[in-house]
Design a protein around this motif. Structure first.
Motif, PDB file in Angstrom:
ATOM      1  N   TYR A  75      -0.223  -5.638   3.952  1.00 24.66           N
ATOM      2  CA  TYR A  75      -0.086  -4.235   3.220  1.00 24.66           C
ATOM      3  C   TYR A  75      -0.049  -3.466   3.871  1.00 24.66           C
ATOM      4  O   TYR A  75       0.733  -2.840   2.626  1.00 24.66           O
ATOM      5  N   GLY A 130      -5.443  -1.946  -1.078  1.00 25.83           N
ATOM      6  CA  GLY A 130      -3.798  -2.884  -0.896  1.00 25.83           C
ATOM      7  C   GLY A 130      -3.579  -2.363  -2.541  1.00 25.83           C
ATOM      8  O   GLY A 130      -1.889  -2.253  -2.450  1.00 25.83           O
ATOM      9  N   ALA A 172      -1.741   4.461   4.006  1.00 27.87           N
ATOM     10  CA  ALA A 172      -0.382   3.396   3.425  1.00 27.87           C
ATOM     11  C   ALA A 172      -0.019   3.665   5.205  1.00 27.87           C
ATOM     12  O   ALA A 172      -0.147   4.696   5.480  1.00 27.87           O
ATOM     13  N   MET A 227      -1.586  -0.907   5.964  1.00 29.18           N
ATOM     14  CA  MET A 227      -2.612   0.151   5.614  1.00 29.18           C
ATOM     15  C   MET A 227      -3.596   0.183   7.255  1.00 29.18           C
ATOM     16  O   MET A 227      -3.782  -0.655   8.529  1.00 29.18           O
ATOM     17  N   ARG A 237      -4.678  -0.666  -5.167  1.00 31.52           N
ATOM     18  CA  ARG A 237      -5.396  -0.007  -5.678  1.00 31.52           C
ATOM     19  C   ARG A 237      -5.525  -0.218  -7.416  1.00 31.52           C
ATOM     20  O   ARG A 237      -5.706   0.567  -7.858  1.00 31.52           O
ATOM     21  N   LEU A 292      -0.751   4.808  -1.353  1.00 30.00           N
ATOM     22  CA  LEU A 292      -1.946   5.368  -0.495  1.00 30.00           C
ATOM     23  C   LEU A 292      -1.974   5.479   0.768  1.00 30.00           C
ATOM     24  O   LEU A 292      -1.435   5.450   0.981  1.00 30.00           O
ATOM     25  N   GLY A 351      -9.476   4.541  -1.567  1.00 30.95           N
ATOM     26  CA  GLY A 351      -8.059   4.138  -1.234  1.00 30.95           C
ATOM     27  C   GLY A 351      -7.555   5.725  -0.654  1.00 30.95           C
ATOM     28  O   GLY A 351      -7.142   6.034  -0.326  1.00 30.95           O
ATOM     29  N   ALA A 392       0.752  -0.976   0.233  1.00 30.06           N
ATOM     30  CA  ALA A 392      -0.223  -0.045  -0.410  1.00 30.06           C
ATOM     31  C   ALA A 392       0.863   1.388  -0.017  1.00 30.06           C
ATOM     32  O   ALA A 392       1.123   2.045  -0.735  1.00 30.06           O
TER      33      ALA A 392
END
Lengths: 618, 618
Positions: free
Chosen positions: A344, A393, A174, A346, A395, A171, A403, A166
């Protein structure tokens, strides 16, 4: 004086140059350490028009005077930068081993700036500091990547902080993960590391840990452990049930949101609560943080079935996020969602909020089965939740929209989706309902990183001494007057705790007077409760000024429309916080102008004169 | 019920169509008349993106239940529109004969909309209403143009309201002049008439004036005259010295600005004060307004020299404007400046402010002798003041820059001129210094038309009963706490006075309880003090909503930097109002959000539900 010889490591990822700087003594006296120290550096160093994912953003990791030894809950460090989720100030803290090792390696802070061309990780081994190639682990999830780094270092006692896919994908949800189990959550610090091509930070230190007044220090540690163990929250509730203890109790007060903040009478609460967890998947060997007597972390084991696992259990926020918010009462699936987010890298609050938001949009026809590529986003569908976490995760498709956070997702979707995108300044609300405790509304509206429960959430902190003498008075949850004043005080305390750096749970049992004694023993500098609160206020206002420069005004200090409308059913139906009255009282207590800037006078009082010219051009 | 059969005249200047409409009974019950009635109509009718000088702007002239008879000070009417100076709500009132004749002609309000192709004037003679050609008087100054219209009408007992060259030139400081001597001041209503090619409004009415309860009405008039005559301000000070009475007294409290709000110890004050005028140019036959026992207007005569004249004397604001603000202690030149402004049809406060601003810019080298075309703008140069007034009135050269108001002039000049452009929301400050009376700062910061002393200026109004019972307590001038609450109350009272429509000076002696009795006698509708204050609050909040729709937020509610720095010398040196604390208290009292919008709850309480959707899109 020994207490004030502190070193900052500066790592230029563009050039690879690494330098060591002495931290100015007055920074330590005025800003303590941790979040405060980061605020002072980054206010100067991040240009006010910087792109959060561009080369001008900087990351500051920092510890404080209480870290590195045996002070209870002192295994925490602070990470600050400009947030890609909110576009404003971010600080976030985590436990793990970093605070301990960084201090023992001889550093109080690291500033990471610029952008590396190739993926790297930062290795700190006492005085040896270098950037190492991370191209082989770039793209890997957290667990295998950490194993690979440890294998390369040959030292698995080190601290490791790392981003997952992530963060690499930039992201804005993240996180930075620490030794697998602990997280720098909220606001997308992982994406900032990703933008710098910095996969991880590995730290090992075994130098001596010293304090200014060793005898007092030992006595204070002993006393504070005693106090924490004597308090019902930190001595009983949290050790027994972890943070999810509140889910059982708080849903009765209307605090736990359900169905994207719509309803108050969901019947699944008890199935996902701490006691439920204790009766099912909990294993009786918790993983306490460094030097922590509270032991709130959960180790869980699911012995069979598709969610089979053994490891970190979900915290309260994660239970609400993938549980009540999505109307999912399948506890094991929530554990699985937590594991997925951790792998991931996140933030479970923002990811769960985005999915609950998507479920409502799906119900309303704003998102269709075509958009979801076949995922059936009906309320309570745990398979859909897990599938959507993967999409976020990676995208992929709708996952890329969600996200970005509910603010941007709602803007992109249109069709009235903004009416149920629940955030403050772009930060999804954590799961304490301002309609249950009105003071929570003031905290969310004014917290420096957007809606936040770790920069002043009030909970049960009525043991705090106040400047006028005596203890902070409890104010009934649905009372309006007094909440502005209360919030200001609690925020200043929280800010100190994030600067010291210790755990917010210590506030249940330890006062600012105690904090003053601990800081004095650690640094030799005379601290007391008043000075501690002043430092908190100074740091808080400097963070505010950072945000004002980014365009934040009083118009941004509010709650989203969804939580300013009544919840349906449950114990607080019909209760709406009077934000105007509380916030205006809060501004008076803060000495802020109605437009949300700290007044010139307040800035002068706090020794923040250097800010005035930035905020007042007239 | 007779009291509520009221007629509005609608004049479409584009088509020439004139219609008569009944005013909805609930408008009169909820908004009284005058300013309140205008607010209700124009909130609906002026689009939120209208250009103040474009066809979408509308002008509403309106009177209230107390106008048309012998009620003391009832010779006033209200004029509202979108202001070209500020871009927000404008209402302004004036005495003269219009209120009396409009009511006696059978109307409570006129709305003028659209744009005429050729210059016209509106003629109202009881039931006969028509637009007449004004091409022959277009371009003429006030005195000759009024004579020409009277000659054409053959009725010099009529009321006449007219714009001069300034209004024709669309100057945002242009006033509407009434029977030569009285003025609709502030905010540029004259330019709005000019943009519609409407030179004048002539009204004559001789129908019966009726009230609902004639006996009570007579008793109330008698009682109110008695009270006004018994009060030291309205019974002695104002009759003896006019509004300039305050100049003598107030400069001792630091209230009168000098040298563009820079200094507090100018030695010329006494040479331009009311007593000085009384000893020199005052003629002992004042020109009282219709039905007014106070007689504050001055008739003066300068028997020889270049400023020879006989006519209206300058008010306090004009004395400060062309006197202390410009460091000019030549009283006769101030009289001449006043006459010039009246002939061009311009606001003496804004014009004098712009000249004082220009004098400072000239001193600092931001404006040069080339810019002024040779006018020597040094402080105190009365010839330069008079020459610059002519340039502003004609929009020539630098006069065109200054005539846009100090906000725009400073933007255009640059070079730091914004540091001494003294306005709120584009409206130049009237001449009561917030550093002398902190409450004045709250009034200026929050007044619906920008800095204003007629929408809640506090003065000595401590005789007002308050909702909690008892009288409003005096609060020392430099006290901070309580000023927000005080300002809210006084603004609501002022708003009622502007809606009734009577003179603000009545507030010295007459309470809202008295106002309730007067409204009851006039309309037959049961009014009391509480209901009166509620109406004031309702109207005030609707004006605020009008401004919120135009983009006004709490960031616009403040004082300019110049008056947030200490004055040099004088009795209030070093005193700076703490605007944040006072304004936040004010917002709490008002029930406003910190971003400056009335809260949903407050709007509902006041029956302004129709506004909520306009202000709250989320």
């Amino acid at each position: 004086m020994k207490g004030y010889t502190r070193v900052l490591l500066r790592v230029d990822l563009t050039t690879g140059k690494i330098t060591k700087e002495s931290i100015p003594e007055e920074y330590l006296k005025d800003y303590i350490g941790g979040s405060g120290l980061a605020t002072r550096y980054l206010y100067d160093e991040i240009p006010s028009d910087a792109d959060p994912l561009g080369p001008d953003n900087k990351i500051c990791i920092s510890v404080g005077p209480l870290n590195g030894g045996a002070y209870p809950t002192s295994g925490r460090f602070n990470l600050s930068c400009l947030s890609p989720l909110t576009g404003i100030w971010l600080d976030a803290s985590s436990s793990g081993k970093l605070a301990y090792h960084l201090k023992k390696a001889g550093y109080d802070a690291i500033i990471m700036e610029g952008v590396s061309k190739e993926p790297v990780y930062l290795s700190i081994y006492n005085g040896e500091v270098e950037l190492r190639d991370a191209s082989k682990i770039w793209g890997m999830k957290i667990a295998p990547a950490m194993e690979a780094v440890f294998a390369q270092c040959g030292n698995n006692r080190a601290s490791i902080s790392m981003i997952g896919p992530a963060g690499e994908h930039l992201l804005p949800m993240a996180n930075v993960m620490n030794n697998k189990r602990r997280t720098v959550g909220r606001g997308g610090a992982g994406a900032v590391m990703g933008s710098k091509k910095l996969k991880a930070i590995v730290v090992y230190g075994d130098r001596d840990f010293e304090v200014a007044e060793p005898e007092e220090w030992k006595a204070i540690i002993k006393e504070s452990i005693k106090k924490l163990q004597a308090h019902p929250a930190t001595g009983q509730g949290l050790p027994a049930y972890g943070t999810s203890v509140v889910l059982a109790r708080q849903h009765e007060s209307g605090d736990v949101p359900a169905k994207n903040w719509q309803i108050g009478d969901w019947d699944g609460y008890m199935k996902i609560s701490g006691p439920a967890m204790a009766q099912t998947i909990l294993v009786k060997h918790p993983n306490p943080c460094h030097a922590c007597p509270i032991h709130c972390a959960r180790h869980v084991e699911i012995k069979e079935g598709e969610y089979k696992m053994a490891g970190e259990g979900p915290e309260y926020e994660t239970l609400a996020s993938f549980g009540s918010m999505c109307l999912n009462d399948d506890l094991e699936s929530i554990v699985a969602a937590n594991v997925l987010c951790n792998e991931y890298g996140m933030d479970t609050i923002s990811v769960g909020s985005a999915i609950a938001f998507a479920m409502e949009a799906y119900e309303k026809g704003i998102i269709t089965a075509e958009d979801t590529e076949g995922i059936d986003l009906t309320w309570g569908n745990e398979k859909a939740i897990l599938a959507m976490i993967e999409k976020i995760g990676n995208r992929e498709g709708l996952g890329d929209v969600l996200g970005q956070g509910v603010r941007k997702a709602a803007q992109q979707l249109g069709k009235g989706a903004e009416e149920f995108s629940v955030h403050v300044k772009g930060m999804e609300l954590p799961y304490h309902d301002p309609r249950a405790f009105f003071e929570t509304g003031v905290t969310y509206a004014t917290s420096p990183r957007g809606a936040c429960h770790l920069h002043g959430h009030i909970g049960s902190w009525h043991a705090q001494p106040i400047p006028e003498g005596g203890l902070m008075a409890a104010i009934p949850p649905h009372e309006t007057r007094g909440k502005g004043k209360m919030t200001k005080l609690v925020q200043d305390i929280s800010t100190v705790v994030n600067s010291a750096v210790v755990c917010q749970f210590t506030n249940f049992a330890l006062s600012v007077t105690h904090m003053g004694e601990a800081l004095t023993a650690a640094t030799g500098e005379p601290w007391d409760g008043k000075k501690v609160l002043e430092a908190g206020e100074r740091i808080f206002n400097l963070q505010r000024a950072f945000n004002n420069r980014r365009g934040i005004t009083s118009a941004d200090d509010n709650l989203p429309g969804r939580v300013l409308a009544s919840v349906k059913g449950g114990p607080v139906e019909g209760k709406i916080p009077d934000m105007g009255t509380m916030l205006n009282e809060y501004y008076i207590e803060r000495g802020w102008e109605t437009d949300g800037r700290p007044s010139r006078k307040k800035l002068q009082e706090l020794g923040l004169d250097f800010v005035i010219g930035d905020l007042y051009q007239d």
